[in-house]
Design an enzyme around this catalytic site. Structure first.
Site, PDB file in Angstrom:
ATOM      1  CG  LEU A  75     -10.473  -3.793   7.229  1.00 12.44           C
ATOM      2  CD1 LEU A  75     -11.037  -3.431   8.642  1.00 12.44           C
ATOM      3  CD2 LEU A  75     -11.632  -3.301   6.223  1.00 12.44           C
ATOM      4  CB  CYS A  76      -4.008  -4.596   4.099  1.00 13.90           C
ATOM      5  SG  CYS A  76      -3.294  -5.205   5.680  1.00 13.90           S
ATOM      6  CG  MET A 113      -0.828  -5.226   8.346  1.00 16.27           C
ATOM      7  SD  MET A 113      -0.607  -6.331  10.029  1.00 16.27           S
ATOM      8  CE  MET A 113      -1.243  -7.606   9.279  1.00 16.27           C
ATOM      9  CD  GLU A 114       1.839  -4.302   3.319  1.00 15.03           C
ATOM     10  OE1 GLU A 114       0.584  -4.027   2.745  1.00 15.03           O
ATOM     11  OE2 GLU A 114       2.177  -3.914   4.328  1.00 15.03           O
ATOM     12  CG  ASP A 128       3.457 -27.059   0.967  1.00 13.77           C
ATOM     13  OD1 ASP A 128       2.559 -28.099   1.056  1.00 13.77           O
ATOM     14  OD2 ASP A 128       3.680 -26.884  -0.036  1.00 13.77           O
TER      15      ASP A 128
END
Length: 161
Positions: A75-76, A113-114, A128
């Site tokens: 929903l962004c 959010m970013e 990783d």
């Protein structure tokens, strides 16, 4: 705190309508930490990891992630980011690396959010690249430190003043 905005009157998920909001300069700062074994930390700090420049690659991954947030979080809104800065602070005593991301745009909705997505992906990239020598690394303390812009103005996490 206002009601949850990603649900309509019927309780269905929806993308918030930001069409009537004014374009303003918006900025968000987020951070998180990855803790590792001292030997792993030394590899990253010295740049002697056989996979290369761990922090350089994590920086690029974080920037790329910030640009893809709307494809990852349903929903962004897709945003035209004007600036993304990724910094790493190394703490040898704690064998920890803090990733801090500042994201900026001029638009109708914020960039929290970013910034948060970029932090997570930056830290996951470190994991990783180092998992072959240290599978016990711990990622945590991911949080929004500050946001500014829009109608709500400036917000800072407690204890940062």
């Amino acid at each position: 705190m206002s009601a949850l905005t990603h649900f309509n009157a019927d309780g269905q998920a929806h993308m918030v309508d930001v069409g009537d909001k004014a374009d303003t300069h918006r900025r968000a700062i987020a951070s998180g930490v990855i803790r590792m074994q001292p030997d792993t930390f030394a590899l990253v700090q010295s740049g002697s990891h056989k996979k290369g420049d761990v922090l350089g690659i994590a920086r690029v991954a974080a920037i790329m992630a910030s640009k893809h947030t709307s494809t990852l979080i349903p929903l962004c809104h897709p945003l035209a980011l004007s600036h993304v800065d990724v910094e790493f602070q190394l703490d040898a005593a704690a064998s920890a690396i803090t990733c801090q991301v500042t994201a900026e745009t001029v638009g109708k909705t914020g960039v929290e959010m970013e910034a948060l997505t970029a932090v997570q992906i930056g830290l996951l990239t470190i994991y990783d690249m180092c998992k072959a020598v240290d599978r016990g690394m711990v990622i945590g303390e991911v949080r929004l430190l500050e946001k500014q812009g829009g109608k709500s103005g400036l917000w800072r996490a407690e204890g940062l003043d």
